[in-house]
Enzyme design. Structure first.
Site, PDB file in Angstrom:
ATOM      1  N   LEU A  59       0.819  -1.209   0.000  1.00 35.28           N
ATOM      2  CA  LEU A  59       0.000   0.000   0.000  1.00 35.28           C
ATOM      3  C   LEU A  59       0.855   1.262   0.000  1.00 35.28           C
ATOM      4  O   LEU A  59       1.922   1.284   0.613  1.00 35.28           O
ATOM      5  CB  LEU A  59      -0.825   0.077   1.288  1.00 35.28           C
ATOM      6  CG  LEU A  59      -2.018  -0.832   1.473  1.00 35.28           C
ATOM      7  CD1 LEU A  59      -2.310  -0.998   2.953  1.00 35.28           C
ATOM      8  CD2 LEU A  59      -3.211  -0.243   0.763  1.00 35.28           C
ATOM      9  N   CYS A  60       0.367   2.309  -0.640  1.00 35.70           N
ATOM     10  CA  CYS A  60       0.883   3.664  -0.466  1.00 35.70           C
ATOM     11  C   CYS A  60      -0.344   4.575  -0.451  1.00 35.70           C
ATOM     12  O   CYS A  60      -1.430   4.118  -0.089  1.00 35.70           O
ATOM     13  CB  CYS A  60       1.899   4.035  -1.548  1.00 35.70           C
ATOM     14  SG  CYS A  60       1.213   4.127  -3.210  1.00 35.70           S
ATOM     15  N   ARG A  61      -0.220   5.826  -0.833  1.00 36.47           N
ATOM     16  CA  ARG A  61      -1.387   6.718  -0.793  1.00 36.47           C
ATOM     17  C   ARG A  61      -2.372   6.417  -1.910  1.00 36.47           C
ATOM     18  O   ARG A  61      -3.562   6.265  -1.673  1.00 36.47           O
ATOM     19  CB  ARG A  61      -0.957   8.175  -0.855  1.00 36.47           C
ATOM     20  CG  ARG A  61      -2.131   9.114  -0.746  1.00 36.47           C
ATOM     21  CD  ARG A  61      -1.787  10.576  -0.680  1.00 36.47           C
ATOM     22  NE  ARG A  61      -0.420  10.862  -1.058  1.00 36.47           N
ATOM     23  CZ  ARG A  61       0.199  11.997  -0.822  1.00 36.47           C
ATOM     24  NH1 ARG A  61      -0.436  12.972  -0.204  1.00 36.47           N
ATOM     25  NH2 ARG A  61       1.427  12.196  -1.210  1.00 36.47           N
ATOM     26  N   GLY A  63      -1.256   4.312  -4.964  1.00 35.19           N
ATOM     27  CA  GLY A  63      -0.888   3.114  -5.704  1.00 35.19           C
ATOM     28  C   GLY A  63       0.354   3.199  -6.558  1.00 35.19           C
ATOM     29  O   GLY A  63       0.798   2.188  -7.087  1.00 35.19           O
ATOM     30  N   MET A  87      -4.201   3.818   0.049  1.00 32.21           N
ATOM     31  CA  MET A  87      -4.934   4.108   1.280  1.00 32.21           C
ATOM     32  C   MET A  87      -6.204   4.909   1.018  1.00 32.21           C
ATOM     33  O   MET A  87      -7.167   4.790   1.776  1.00 32.21           O
ATOM     34  CB  MET A  87      -4.037   4.837   2.287  1.00 32.21           C
ATOM     35  CG  MET A  87      -2.994   3.953   2.934  1.00 32.21           C
ATOM     36  SD  MET A  87      -3.677   2.549   3.874  1.00 32.21           S
ATOM     37  CE  MET A  87      -4.557   3.411   5.188  1.00 32.21           C
TER      38      MET A  87
END
Length: 108
Positions: A59-61, A63, A87
């Site tokens: 996961l990141c903010r 993708g 996220m």
């Protein structure tokens, strides 16, 4: 031609999945998945030995950073999956989040 990066939706991530969050510390502190492993993007290669065995959802903010990490991990022979939308998608799917502060969790 490049192979497609393995990906899934936030809603489809199993509740007991191993999660790797590659965002920066301030993003993590604002809101993250309880139980996720936090290794910022710039530290993944140096800390690869800390990753659990088996399938890993990254996961990141939104993708982008997680897609880079998934591409790298797959090249290393790891079973890694990018969480599309990161996220923001996790929050939008109503999945639980916690924060490292006294504030309510949110995506930074």
């Amino acid at each position: 031609m490049f192979a497609q990066i393995p990906s899934t939706t936030a809603a489809a991530v199993p509740a007991d999945a191993a999660l790797l969050d590659v965002r920066e510390q301030d993003e993590w502190d604002a809101g993250h998945v309880d139980g996720a492993l936090h290794i910022p993007l710039g530290e993944v290669i140096a800390r690869i030995g800390e990753l659990p065995d088996g399938k890993l959802y990254v996961l990141c903010r939104v993708g982008g950073r997680s897609a880079q990490v998934v591409q790298y991990l797959v090249q290393q022979g790891r079973d890694a999956v990018n969480v599309d939308g990161g996220m923001y998608a996790w929050e939008g799917a109503g999945r639980p989040m916690v924060s490292s502060t006294d504030q309510d969790a949110f995506v930074l």
